[in-house]
Write a protein that holds these residues in place. Structure first.
Motif, PDB file in Angstrom:
ATOM      1  N   THR A   4      28.833 112.926  83.557  1.00 19.99           N
ATOM      2  CA  THR A   4      28.232 111.995  84.514  1.00 19.99           C
ATOM      3  C   THR A   4      29.201 110.840  84.747  1.00 19.99           C
ATOM      4  O   THR A   4      30.111 110.601  83.970  1.00 19.99           O
ATOM      5  N   LYS A   6      28.555 107.773  84.532  1.00 25.57           N
ATOM      6  CA  LYS A   6      28.341 106.822  83.452  1.00 25.57           C
ATOM      7  C   LYS A   6      29.294 107.098  82.293  1.00 25.57           C
ATOM      8  O   LYS A   6      29.933 106.182  81.770  1.00 25.57           O
ATOM      9  N   GLU A   7      29.409 108.379  81.926  1.00 26.79           N
ATOM     10  CA  GLU A   7      30.304 108.742  80.829  1.00 26.79           C
ATOM     11  C   GLU A   7      31.759 108.529  81.215  1.00 26.79           C
ATOM     12  O   GLU A   7      32.570 108.057  80.410  1.00 26.79           O
ATOM     13  N   ALA A  46      25.909 100.611  83.009  1.00 24.48           N
ATOM     14  CA  ALA A  46      25.464 101.400  81.858  1.00 24.48           C
ATOM     15  C   ALA A  46      26.573 101.487  80.813  1.00 24.48           C
ATOM     16  O   ALA A  46      26.333 101.328  79.617  1.00 24.48           O
ATOM     17  N   GLU A  49      26.997  98.215  79.034  1.00 22.78           N
ATOM     18  CA  GLU A  49      25.902  98.015  78.086  1.00 22.78           C
ATOM     19  C   GLU A  49      26.258  98.672  76.749  1.00 22.78           C
ATOM     20  O   GLU A  49      26.092  98.072  75.686  1.00 22.78           O
ATOM     21  N   ARG A  50      26.767  99.889  76.834  1.00 22.58           N
ATOM     22  CA  ARG A  50      27.180 100.588  75.608  1.00 22.58           C
ATOM     23  C   ARG A  50      28.299  99.828  74.905  1.00 22.58           C
ATOM     24  O   ARG A  50      28.250  99.586  73.701  1.00 22.58           O
ATOM     25  N   VAL A  53      27.137  96.819  72.981  1.00 26.25           N
ATOM     26  CA  VAL A  53      26.511  97.117  71.697  1.00 26.25           C
ATOM     27  C   VAL A  53      27.580  97.499  70.674  1.00 26.25           C
ATOM     28  O   VAL A  53      27.509  97.115  69.507  1.00 26.25           O
ATOM     29  N   GLU A  54      28.576  98.220  71.126  1.00 23.71           N
ATOM     30  CA  GLU A  54      29.631  98.662  70.204  1.00 23.71           C
ATOM     31  C   GLU A  54      30.599  97.537  69.859  1.00 23.71           C
ATOM     32  O   GLU A  54      31.462  97.705  69.006  1.00 23.71           O
ATOM     33  N   GLU A 144      27.032 108.953  59.456  1.00 24.46           N
ATOM     34  CA  GLU A 144      26.824 107.527  59.728  1.00 24.46           C
ATOM     35  C   GLU A 144      28.087 106.736  59.412  1.00 24.46           C
ATOM     36  O   GLU A 144      28.505 105.859  60.169  1.00 24.46           O
TER      37      GLU A 144
ATOM     38  N   LYS B   6      15.703  92.726  81.152  1.00 23.63           N
ATOM     39  CA  LYS B   6      16.415  93.698  80.322  1.00 23.63           C
ATOM     40  C   LYS B   6      16.149  93.432  78.845  1.00 23.63           C
ATOM     41  O   LYS B   6      15.842  94.352  78.082  1.00 23.63           O
ATOM     42  N   GLU B   7      16.224  92.153  78.470  1.00 22.81           N
ATOM     43  CA  GLU B   7      15.984  91.800  77.068  1.00 22.81           C
ATOM     44  C   GLU B   7      14.529  92.007  76.693  1.00 22.81           C
ATOM     45  O   GLU B   7      14.219  92.495  75.595  1.00 22.81           O
ATOM     46  N   ARG B  45      16.341 101.068  81.976  1.00 26.50           N
ATOM     47  CA  ARG B  45      17.483 101.938  81.675  1.00 26.50           C
ATOM     48  C   ARG B  45      18.516 101.202  80.838  1.00 26.50           C
ATOM     49  O   ARG B  45      19.118 101.777  79.928  1.00 26.50           O
ATOM     50  N   ALA B  46      18.728  99.922  81.136  1.00 29.65           N
ATOM     51  CA  ALA B  46      19.685  99.139  80.350  1.00 29.65           C
ATOM     52  C   ALA B  46      19.235  99.051  78.893  1.00 29.65           C
ATOM     53  O   ALA B  46      20.038  99.224  77.967  1.00 29.65           O
ATOM     54  N   GLU B  49      19.734 102.331  77.146  1.00 28.82           N
ATOM     55  CA  GLU B  49      21.160 102.531  76.858  1.00 28.82           C
ATOM     56  C   GLU B  49      21.517 101.880  75.512  1.00 28.82           C
ATOM     57  O   GLU B  49      22.185 102.476  74.671  1.00 28.82           O
ATOM     58  N   ARG B  50      21.037 100.660  75.330  1.00 28.85           N
ATOM     59  CA  ARG B  50      21.276  99.957  74.059  1.00 28.85           C
ATOM     60  C   ARG B  50      20.650 100.710  72.900  1.00 28.85           C
ATOM     61  O   ARG B  50      21.287 100.941  71.875  1.00 28.85           O
ATOM     62  N   ASP B  52      19.885 103.716  72.620  1.00 25.00           N
ATOM     63  CA  ASP B  52      20.574 104.976  72.373  1.00 25.00           C
ATOM     64  C   ASP B  52      21.789 104.750  71.485  1.00 25.00           C
ATOM     65  O   ASP B  52      21.996 105.459  70.498  1.00 25.00           O
ATOM     66  N   VAL B  53      22.590 103.741  71.819  1.00 25.37           N
ATOM     67  CA  VAL B  53      23.773 103.450  71.006  1.00 25.37           C
ATOM     68  C   VAL B  53      23.357 103.068  69.591  1.00 25.37           C
ATOM     69  O   VAL B  53      23.999 103.448  68.616  1.00 25.37           O
ATOM     70  N   GLU B  54      22.250 102.337  69.490  1.00 35.04           N
ATOM     71  CA  GLU B  54      21.792 101.904  68.177  1.00 35.04           C
ATOM     72  C   GLU B  54      21.111 103.019  67.396  1.00 35.04           C
ATOM     73  O   GLU B  54      20.801 102.851  66.225  1.00 35.04           O
ATOM     74  N   TYR B  59      19.437 110.087  74.146  1.00 34.42           N
ATOM     75  CA  TYR B  59      19.563 110.415  75.552  1.00 34.42           C
ATOM     76  C   TYR B  59      20.248 111.770  75.691  1.00 34.42           C
ATOM     77  O   TYR B  59      21.197 112.056  74.990  1.00 34.42           O
ATOM     78  N   PRO B  61      21.908 113.821  78.982  1.00 34.48           N
ATOM     79  CA  PRO B  61      22.145 113.700  80.416  1.00 34.48           C
ATOM     80  C   PRO B  61      21.287 114.664  81.225  1.00 34.48           C
ATOM     81  O   PRO B  61      21.209 115.839  80.897  1.00 34.48           O
ATOM     82  N   ASN B  62      20.638 114.159  82.244  1.00 33.38           N
ATOM     83  CA  ASN B  62      19.799 114.936  83.149  1.00 33.38           C
ATOM     84  C   ASN B  62      18.560 115.534  82.495  1.00 33.38           C
ATOM     85  O   ASN B  62      17.819 116.262  83.154  1.00 33.38           O
ATOM     86  N   ARG B  74      19.718 113.857  56.967  1.00 33.13           N
ATOM     87  CA  ARG B  74      20.242 112.531  57.327  1.00 33.13           C
ATOM     88  C   ARG B  74      19.780 111.467  56.349  1.00 33.13           C
ATOM     89  O   ARG B  74      20.415 110.426  56.221  1.00 33.13           O
ATOM     90  N   ARG B 155      16.246 101.833  61.889  1.00 33.40           N
ATOM     91  CA  ARG B 155      16.167 103.257  62.166  1.00 33.40           C
ATOM     92  C   ARG B 155      15.367 103.990  61.108  1.00 33.40           C
ATOM     93  O   ARG B 155      14.879 105.091  61.333  1.00 33.40           O
TER      94      ARG B 155
END
Lengths: 210, 210
Positions: A4, A6-7, A46, A49-50, A53-54, A144, B6-7, B45-46, B49-50, B52-54, B59, B61-62, B74, B155
């Motif tokens: 996508t 976004k990626e 998007a 946003e990633r 966070v990173e 992790e 967003k926040e 969505r924003a 996105e956060r 997801d990273v955390e 997510y 795609p599609n 895990r 988490r």
DNA sequence: TATACTCATTATGTATACAATTTAGATTCG
DNA sequence: CGAATCTAAATTGTATACATAATGAGTATA
């Protein structure tokens, strides 16, 4: 179809930060990225946003964003974090049976490091150095921890590279450290390997903050 | 004005995951969140996105997104990660001079833990337990490590809570562990504190995966 | 001259329209 | 009857229009 936008945006912006096209401390606007990447703001936002966070960029609401800088008092935190993780890893790896493939990988990597020291090739050595530490985490096989170490390395890469290229003397010492650490792991000397790793990281930090 | 939508979306969705309103493994659609939160897809969505990273949602795609689940293999990684960080922390904290305020905080926290054990109040004990570990990281004062530990706890929180409430017996042991760890730190016995911490976390993991 | 104010500019924040993809169910063909 | 295919609904991906907040130049005023 696969990737996508976004990626693509994420990969592309991250690459530009890591290779120094976008410099630490530089202000960014979404509009400039729209022009550079040739897509609309949506996938770019998007991606940012990633990256926020990173920790590769910093967002401020209604203000804008900056490519993250590593402040000196954060260097301490980074190396201390690495110390916690990597000492743990080598301690545990020393108690483990190894696949021959992994042993081979490290022997080859250490050979290359020696070669780069002989050639005085700082850039390539730094690359091999980075791979050495990443591989330790990957062999240890805690998803992790792997992700965290790689993320830390990303955030640190530019700072490390810029400083390390100024002082060529360190790569000899680092190379010997790596060999010693690996040897201690293979001999089952976990505590000794951890001590050596901590010393190695303290040495690395001192090079950086000098 | 202060907080952006967003926040708000981020805080709200995160809260719903942590308190169990949105359950692990549950499928989410952006539309349902639009209706629930009363805002458009953009800030949602924003936020996703956060998250997801955390690692709080996944997510694809599609496809869509799922509230993250903790698989059993895990759990190992989580506890091993915590072991690396928290053993490091207690080892270093044992070598340090302490502010009286921090000492007071821990003594009060340990008193509360004892009380909750007496009352057999699992939920409150788990809360105090979580605070105990977080506070160790905060006193140690490495911003990177603090953030990582708190993210890991987020988490893990639901999984831990749901399991720990089934077995009330463990809180007595955990409470004694905490007191012992803190005492060893204050006595300057870093290695012993680290050993106790590792043992404590192994115990906690076994409760969870039983 | 310094300061405060106005207003235009430009950035980000948000909503929404449209495109592309996935999914499931209906339908057709073997 | 089963399998493959087509179609329609719903969902995510993307672009864009509009709202709102921040910024700075210019101007008026003390």
């Amino acid at each position: 179809m696969a990737e996508t936008l976004k990626e693509k945006a994420y990969t592309s912006i991250r690459q530009r930060i890591l290779d120094g096209t976008l410099k630490a401390g530089e202000f960014l606007t979404e509009r400039s990225l729209v022009e550079t990447l040739g897509m609309s703001r949506t996938p770019i936002r998007a991606a940012l946003e990633r990256l926020d966070v990173e920790g590769l960029v910093w967002y401020t609401p209604n203000k804008g964003l900056v490519v993250a800088e590593i402040s000196l008092n954060r260097v301490d935190d980074f190396f201390d974090f690495r110390t916690a993780l990597e000492c743990h890893i080598v301690r545990k790896l020393a108690q483990r049976n190894w696949d021959q493939d992994d042993v081979d990988w490290f022997e080859e990597n250490l050979r290359q490091q020696q070669q780069y020291v002989q050639d005085n090739d700082c850039a390539r050595f730094t690359e091999a150095d980075s791979l050495f530490h990443r591989k330790l985490a990957r062999v240890y096989d805690n998803a992790e921890i792997v992700q965290t170490i790689e993320s830390l390395q990303d955030r640190f890469y530019r700072t490390a590279l810029s400083v390390l290229q100024k002082d060529a003397g360190h790569i000899q010492v680092s190379c010997e450290d790596h060999a010693a650490i690996f040897a201690l792991i293979r001999q089952g000397e976990g505590d000794a390997a951890a001590r050596k790793m901590e010393q190695h990281l303290v040495y690395g930090k001192r090079i950086l903050v000098m």
